[in-house]
Design a protein around this motif. Structure first.
Motif, mmCIF file in Angstrom:
data_model
loop_
_atom_site.group_PDB
_atom_site.id
_atom_site.type_symbol
_atom_site.label_atom_id
_atom_site.label_comp_id
_atom_site.label_asym_id
_atom_site.label_seq_id
_atom_site.Cartn_x
_atom_site.Cartn_y
_atom_site.Cartn_z
ATOM 1 N N GLN A 165 1.303 10.988 -6.572
ATOM 2 C CA GLN A 165 0.923 10.258 -7.790
ATOM 3 C C GLN A 165 -0.426 10.716 -8.343
ATOM 4 O O GLN A 165 -0.695 10.569 -9.526
ATOM 5 C CB GLN A 165 0.925 8.753 -7.501
ATOM 6 N N CYS B 235 0.835 -1.199 0.000
ATOM 7 C CA CYS B 235 0.000 0.000 0.000
ATOM 8 C C CYS B 235 0.873 1.253 0.000
ATOM 9 O O CYS B 235 1.858 1.331 0.725
ATOM 10 C CB CYS B 235 -0.881 -0.046 1.239
ATOM 11 N N ARG B 236 0.485 2.259 -0.816
ATOM 12 C CA ARG B 236 1.265 3.495 -0.884
ATOM 13 C C ARG B 236 1.072 4.312 0.390
ATOM 14 O O ARG B 236 0.073 4.156 1.076
ATOM 15 C CB ARG B 236 0.807 4.327 -2.083
ATOM 16 N N THR B 237 2.023 5.200 0.643
ATOM 17 C CA THR B 237 1.875 6.093 1.790
ATOM 18 C C THR B 237 0.992 7.270 1.394
ATOM 19 O O THR B 237 0.688 7.475 0.212
ATOM 20 C CB THR B 237 3.234 6.627 2.250
ATOM 21 N N GLU C 140 2.799 9.537 -1.024
ATOM 22 C CA GLU C 140 2.916 8.921 -2.363
ATOM 23 C C GLU C 140 1.609 9.039 -3.126
ATOM 24 O O GLU C 140 1.593 9.323 -4.325
ATOM 25 C CB GLU C 140 3.296 7.447 -2.216
ATOM 26 N N VAL C 141 0.489 8.839 -2.412
ATOM 27 C CA VAL C 141 -0.815 8.928 -3.082
ATOM 28 C C VAL C 141 -1.032 10.348 -3.610
ATOM 29 O O VAL C 141 -1.411 10.550 -4.768
ATOM 30 C CB VAL C 141 -1.960 8.528 -2.119
#
Lengths: 92, 307
Positions: free
Chosen positions: B118, B109-111, B114-115
């Motif tokens: 992105q 799962c992204r942090t 990061e979300v």
């Protein structure tokens, strides 16, 4: 460092490692898997948790044995140093 | 189709044992160089218990989800093993593992950062927006309803301006106050059910909601990132009570007006595959968010798709 001090350090370290090994060996983490089996819960998540507990137990047990082995090795090294003739003790 | 079951009493015992084991592991300490590897193992074991096993067991015991399941019919004849005995006595049929959404998300799962990064760079692809009726009477539009179970909060930021924060601060002690909340929250949803309903743009009864074509509804199971922007404000007039010098926040509320709304976008891990809604009675998590496009009539509790 004098040999006597070195021997004492090796003995202390061995004692600590044995104590640590005992702590790991008596930790209640080692018996968790027995409570997390299929008579408690079943399903993909339950299986995953059970597998993790088994893997954790394996690693803890391996390290428990490894610590005891290391403690034994340190004690043997201390024994060897104690048995050295006084002249060699000065050199080492 | 798989089967899941649990024995609550035994799971309570497991929870107690997990807590006790974690306590034991926390007490194990050594800074001896020869014990470095063992201490790494102890820390890893603590993380396994504290971050994964305990939250999962806790979530199951505190979840009301299991009381919603349809009890499975007789299907396990070969009940010789403990698993099958458990299954025969306490089982539920399911298509997906409903517990996979409990506890922490997968390590992949992204942090939160990061979300957000992105999202801005376009690396994450949003789910297709609901269809907009573009204000044409009797035209069709769609809504997306998310039933996420237990969403995991990856992070939240306060989007209020410094002025709003200042006004909020002084509102504690003044008789006329204005409080604003404006936050951006990123959730990770695991195996959430999303339902796309088709509506007709007409005047509707507020109690009954918009006109819905139930036969055209579709659903999908999705995992991914839900980004929600919450915006709410409360204006109030408070009459201070008590003698001078007493608690300035204590008072009788004379007037209070609230307004709130949310908007959001969902970024699925994989493109969702929508199928006709299964109307059979089965377990369902309560719906948390329903989105439509801004031009469609807004129902109480619905949010706007898009940020």
């Amino acid at each position: 460092m004098s040999t006597t001090v070195q021997i004492q350090q090796l003995r202390n370290s061995a004692r600590l490692l044995r104590s640590l090994s005992r702590s790991i060996g008596t930790s209640r983490a080692l018996s968790l898997h027995a409570l997390a089996g299929p008579d408690t819960w079943i399903g993909p998540t339950a299986q995953s948790c059970y597998d993790q507990l088994l893997a954790m137990r394996r690693q803890l047990t391996t390290n428990q044995v490894s610590l005891a082995d290391t403690a034994g090795r340190l004690d043997r090294r201390a024994d060897e140093l104690e048995q050295l003739p006084p002249v060699l003790k000065m050199v080492s | 189709m798989t089967v899941m079951a649990f024995d609550r009493a035994r799971l309570e015992i497991l929870r107690t044992a997990l807590d006790a084991a974690l306590e034991d592991l926390h007490l194990i300490r050594s800074d001896d160089v020869h014990a470095a590897e063992a201490m790494r193992c102890v820390r890893s074991a603590s993380r396994t218990l504290g971050d994964t096993c305990i939250p999962r067991v806790h979530d199951i015991l505190t979840s009301t989800a299991m009381t919603w399941y349809k009890r499975a019919g007789a299907a396990c004849d070969n009940a010789t093993e403990a698993a099958l005995v458990t299954a025969r006595e306490r089982r539920w049929e399911m298509v997906n593992d409903p517990l996979s959404g409990l506890g922490p998300p997968s390590p992949a799962c992204r942090t939160f950062d990061e979300v957000l990064h992105q999202m801005r760079s376009g690396t994450l692809t949003a789910m297709s927006a609901p269809i907009d009726a573009n204000g044409r009477a009797l035209a069709h539009y769609t809504s997306l309803t998310f039933e996420p179970g237990t969403p995991f909060v990856l992070g939240q930021i306060d989007l209020r301006s410094n002025l709003d924060k200042l006004v909020d601060f002084f509102s504690d002690a003044l008789p006329v106050g204005m409080r604003k909340h404006h936050t951006l929250t990123v959730y990770y949803l695991t195996n959430a059910r999303v339902v796309s309903n088709v509506h007709t743009l007409t005047a509707y009864d507020r109690d009954e909601g918009p006109e819905t074509d139930w036969d055209r509804g579709t659903e999908a199971t999705v995992s991914g990132y839900m980004v929600i922007e919450d915006d709410s404000s409360v204006a109030e007039i408070v009459l201070p009570i008590g003698p001078e010098g007493s608690d300035p926040t204590a008072g009788q509320r004379l007037f209070s007006q609230e307004s709130s709304g949310y908007s959001g976008v969902f970024y699925p891990d994989e493109p969702p595959v929508f199928e006709a809604v299964n109307r059979e009675p089965s377990f369902g998590n309560p719906d948390v968010w329903t989105f439509t496009t801004s031009a469609s009539p807004m129902v109480t509790g619905w949010g706007t798709w898009g940020l």
